[in-house]
Design a protein around this motif. Structure first.
Motif, PDB file in Angstrom:
ATOM      1  N   ASN A   9      -0.379   6.182   4.623  1.00 53.98           N
ATOM      2  CA  ASN A   9      -0.917   5.054   4.558  1.00 53.98           C
ATOM      3  C   ASN A   9      -1.482   4.370   5.851  1.00 53.98           C
ATOM      4  O   ASN A   9      -2.433   3.971   6.127  1.00 53.98           O
ATOM      5  CB  ASN A   9      -0.008   3.888   3.930  1.00 53.98           C
TER       6      ASN A   9
ATOM      7  N   GLN B 228       0.876  -1.105  -0.102  1.00 51.61           N
ATOM      8  CA  GLN B 228      -0.030  -0.023   0.038  1.00 51.61           C
ATOM      9  C   GLN B 228       0.845   1.298   0.080  1.00 51.61           C
ATOM     10  O   GLN B 228       0.904   2.231  -0.848  1.00 51.61           O
ATOM     11  CB  GLN B 228      -0.929   0.083   1.312  1.00 51.61           C
ATOM     12  N   THR B 229       1.833   1.237   0.768  1.00 53.44           N
ATOM     13  CA  THR B 229       2.783   2.523   0.796  1.00 53.44           C
ATOM     14  C   THR B 229       3.546   2.452  -0.536  1.00 53.44           C
ATOM     15  O   THR B 229       3.883   3.678  -1.119  1.00 53.44           O
ATOM     16  CB  THR B 229       3.928   2.132   2.087  1.00 53.44           C
TER      17      THR B 229
END
Length: 754
Positions: A157, A66-67
């Motif tokens: 995030n 996700q990051t």
């Protein structure tokens, strides 16, 4: 290890989706074997159970993907940054070593991971993050700027993922760090979207009610607001186009965080915010003769012809730009339906400076920065905007394969070469100049800590107080009650603050040593039955070559100067002085008359005019030579080490010191009656060196009854004379009368008793 780490079905699905998208986005920047090595690394780290969920229960592998997605889509980084993000959980968990990563993926990825680990070490020291110092230390520790960019993405995030967490305390800490640390960093780098998201999410978690109140009001008014903006700009568009302007306009709504800050600052409701949204008119380049400022004012005239301006809300940064170079014209006008709208007018060049110039926009928004930092961060920001995800291209002086983003590899933060930042054990952070030592740190904490410093523990290692400080050090000062500041400490410290505190401590120590040494000398004198006389001692100190009395007593206290030698010299000097005092003093023939001693004749009790202590009469006393008291002066008695009493004037120069140090030896004394005694006093006379002035002075004295001139000593220099006149007289009334008459002598400028 604890419970075995497992993926949920939803996590597997989302991870695979992100993996596929990342591969499509950065596939061209990956090397041939990168994907295989990365997959092998992730599989091994999961199968060996070397990773675990964090305090919020988040899956570190999914969180990494996700990051990485934010790093690619929002910031524009590629291979090295993505690999570092995905490899970091294994490094943090101890599954992989940075050297192994370097061998498999290259120096650049390893350097990013090294920066992330260094910053993790900083966090382990429990820092107080809400300070400019920590922000700057973070930048200096990162080495590679991509580390900071990754950390910003990581925090964005995390803020997205902790919405429903049950760990409220951790959520609050993360949110406060986002507001204090990461949002300002994102703002400095021009990552405005991420900055606004961090601020809004922080407000959401820290002030839930305020966030949702503003959000609901914005949602309720969005459609009407968009329609209103269209109605507002339509006539402006028409008028500007008709006037021949080339331009474009932007409309924006303030972020929830910005609206809340304005509500608090202005102490008003949501409905009371004037500039809930703003219109920016950007005038495009014109080749005609009109200067930029003139174009802006022409546009201003067109807008204000249509809408009534609020003169109190005019901000003219065209005539006099801000110190940071910001140029723009801000006006607030009354639009349709009697609503206030902010309009910003500027040219493309002005907008370029405001958005990308040397820190102009950052400081305009109130973000403080260290000198030199803004230039460097601006360079990073320009790379992000100009070379963002661009294909490899050849630049001036660059190899064909080196893009602007690849230049990030070459960035090393050398901005703080003259500064170091160190922690206290509690996490407080202090800034020092390069070359500062443990002793500087100790004195920065407190003077008492510095005075007693014997060393320190730096990162749990014992060092001396001479040890140099380095950025990131955690310093715990060690002290000892036996320690005292030394003169050479001034050569050890770097800061002026520490130097001044050491000088003050040395001075205080010198005073204490001097008092101790003086007491010691007086005790020795008493034991040897020698009368201690301050004027004789002062004379001796000068004869021994000391310019400062404190230096003399310091050497006595240190043992450098033998006290017995001092006593021998004192006795010699005292006896020598007594041979030339009183009736034995040398006199000029016939010029001076000496009727009696300068001291009271104590053998004649009829002349006893002093009452001492509790109405005691007939005690043996002497008049002090330091102040020469006479009948009528306010006086007090002082019991000497030999047991005798000396009479001092209340305003004697030595009186304050005697009362402070030897208050127990002070006795009351007063004049009880006038005897036949006369007293010696000395007058200091200053005047013009006129012919006959000395004769006039001596003539007045000689005409006075019961007044005897004992001596006169005159020096002349540059048309002025100064000198001492010694006379014998009865009391203070005769003294005051004499001084009045002498002041009347032409050419006398001043006369005072000494």
């Amino acid at each position: 290890m604890g419970e075995r780490f497992e993926f949920t079905n939803q996590e597997k699905k989302e991870t695979w989706m992100l993996y596929t998208r990342l591969k499509e986005q950065i596939g061209t920047s990956l090397l041939e074997d990168d994907e295989r090595k990365m997959r092998a690394h992730l599989v091994k780290s999961i199968s060996s159970n070397q990773i675990s969920r964090d305090a919020f229960g988040l899956n570190p592998i999914l969180f990494g993907f996700q990051t990485a997605q934010i790093v690619v889509e929002e910031i524009g980084l590629r291979r090295d940054a993505v690999l570092a993000v995905l490899l970091h959980p294994g490094i943090a968990g101890g599954f992989s070593a940075i050297d192994d990563v370097k061998a498999d993926f290259g120096d650049s990825v390893a350097r990013i991971l090294h920066g992330l680990e260094r910053i993790a070490e900083l966090y382990s020291k429990n820092p107080v993050v809400e300070s400019e110092n920590f922000r700057n230390l973070l930048l200096s520790f990162a080495e590679d700027m991509r580390v900071i960019l990754i950390m910003i993405a990581d925090r964005v995030n995390l803020m997205r993922q902790i919405r429903d967490t049950a760990n409220a305390a951790a959520q609050r800490q993360v949110s406060e760090e986002a507001a204090y640390l990461y949002a300002p960093l994102a703002h400095k780098l021009g990552l405005y979207k991420l900055k606004s998201e961090l601020e809004d999410l922080s407000l959401k978690y820290l002030e839930h009610d305020a966030y949702y109140m503003i959000k609901e009001k914005l949602n309720a008014t969005k459609q009407a607001r968009d329609a209103y903006i269209e109605r507002f700009i339509a006539p402006i568009n028409e008028k500007l186009a008709a006037a021949g302007f080339r331009f474009h306009m932007k409309g924006r709504t303030k972020s929830i965080h910005s609206i809340w800050q304005k509500m608090k600052k202005q102490k008003c409701s949501f409905e009371g915010i004037y500039d809930l949204f703003a219109i920016r008119i950007i005038l495009e380049g014109h080749e005609q003769a009109f200067p930029e400022v003139s174009l802006c004012w022409q546009a201003y005239s067109i807008v204000t012809d249509m809408y009534q301006p609020n003169p109190k809300r005019l901000r003219d940064w065209l005539s006099v730009p801000k110190s940071n170079g910001y140029e723009s014209l801000h006006i607030t006008v009354l639009g349709p339906e009697k609503k206030w709208v902010e309009v910003q007018i500027r040219t493309e060049r002005m907008d370029e400076i405001a958005e990308r110039g040397v820190a102009a926009h950052w400081r305009y928004k109130g973000v403080k920065s260290e000198s030199g930092l803004d230039d460097w961060l601006t360079g990073i920001r320009l790379l992000l905007e100009d070379g963002n995800c661009a294909p490899d291209r050849q630049g001036e002086g660059m190899p064909p394969s080196l893009s602007n983003l690849d230049l990030m590899d070459q960035f090393k933060l050398d901005l703080y070469e003259d500064e170091v930042y160190v922690f206290t054990p509690k996490g407080d952070l202090y800034k020092f100049p390069k070359g500062a030592t443990v002793l500087d740190f100790a004195y920065h904490i407190h003077s008492k800590i510095g005075n007693a410093c014997v060393g320190a523990r730096i990162n749990n290692k014992v060092v001396s107080f001479r040890e140099l400080l380095h950025s990131g050090d955690q310093v715990e000062v060690m002290t000892s009650g036996n320690q005292k500041p030394k003169q050479d400490w001034l050569n050890i410290v770097k800061t002026s603050r520490a130097k001044s505190k050491i000088r003050l401590a040395l001075k205080e120590t010198q005073v204490k040593d001097g008092l101790f040494a003086k007491e010691m000398i007086e005790r020795k004198f008493k034991n040897k039955k020698i009368e201690f006389e301050e004027p004789v001692m002062q004379h001796l100190i000068k004869k021994l070559g000391y310019k400062e009395v404190s230096d003399f007593y310091k050497q006595i206290a240190d043992g450098t100067l033998d006290i017995n030698t001092v006593i021998e010299r004192y006795v010699e000097l005292q006896q020598a002085e007594r041979t030339v005092t009183g009736d034995n003093m040398a006199r000029s023939a016939g010029e001076f008359t000496l009727e009696q001693s300068a001291f009271i004749n104590h053998a004649n009790q009829n002349d006893d005019v002093l009452v001492i202590d509790q109405n005691l009469k007939g005690l043996d006393y002497q008049l002090a030579r330091c102040c020469h008291p006479i009948y009528g002066d306010p006086v007090f008695g002082f019991v000497t080490v030999s047991g005798g009493i000396k009479i001092h004037r209340d305003d004697c120069p030595n009186a304050p010191e005697l009362r402070k140090r030897f208050g127990y030896r002070i006795v009351k004394a007063k004049w009880s009656g006038k005897g036949s005694s006369q007293y010696s006093i000395t007058l200091r006379v200053i005047g013009n060196d006129d012919i006959g002035i000395v004769n006039n002075i001596t003539s007045i004295i000689s005409k006075e009854e019961r007044l005897v001139l004992r001596g006169i000593n005159i020096d002349s220099h540059d048309g002025l004379f100064s000198g001492n006149v010694e006379v014998m007289l009865d009391d203070t009334s005769r003294l005051e009368s004499l001084m009045r008459k002498l002041r009347m002598v032409r050419g006398v400028k001043s006369i005072e008793r000494i």
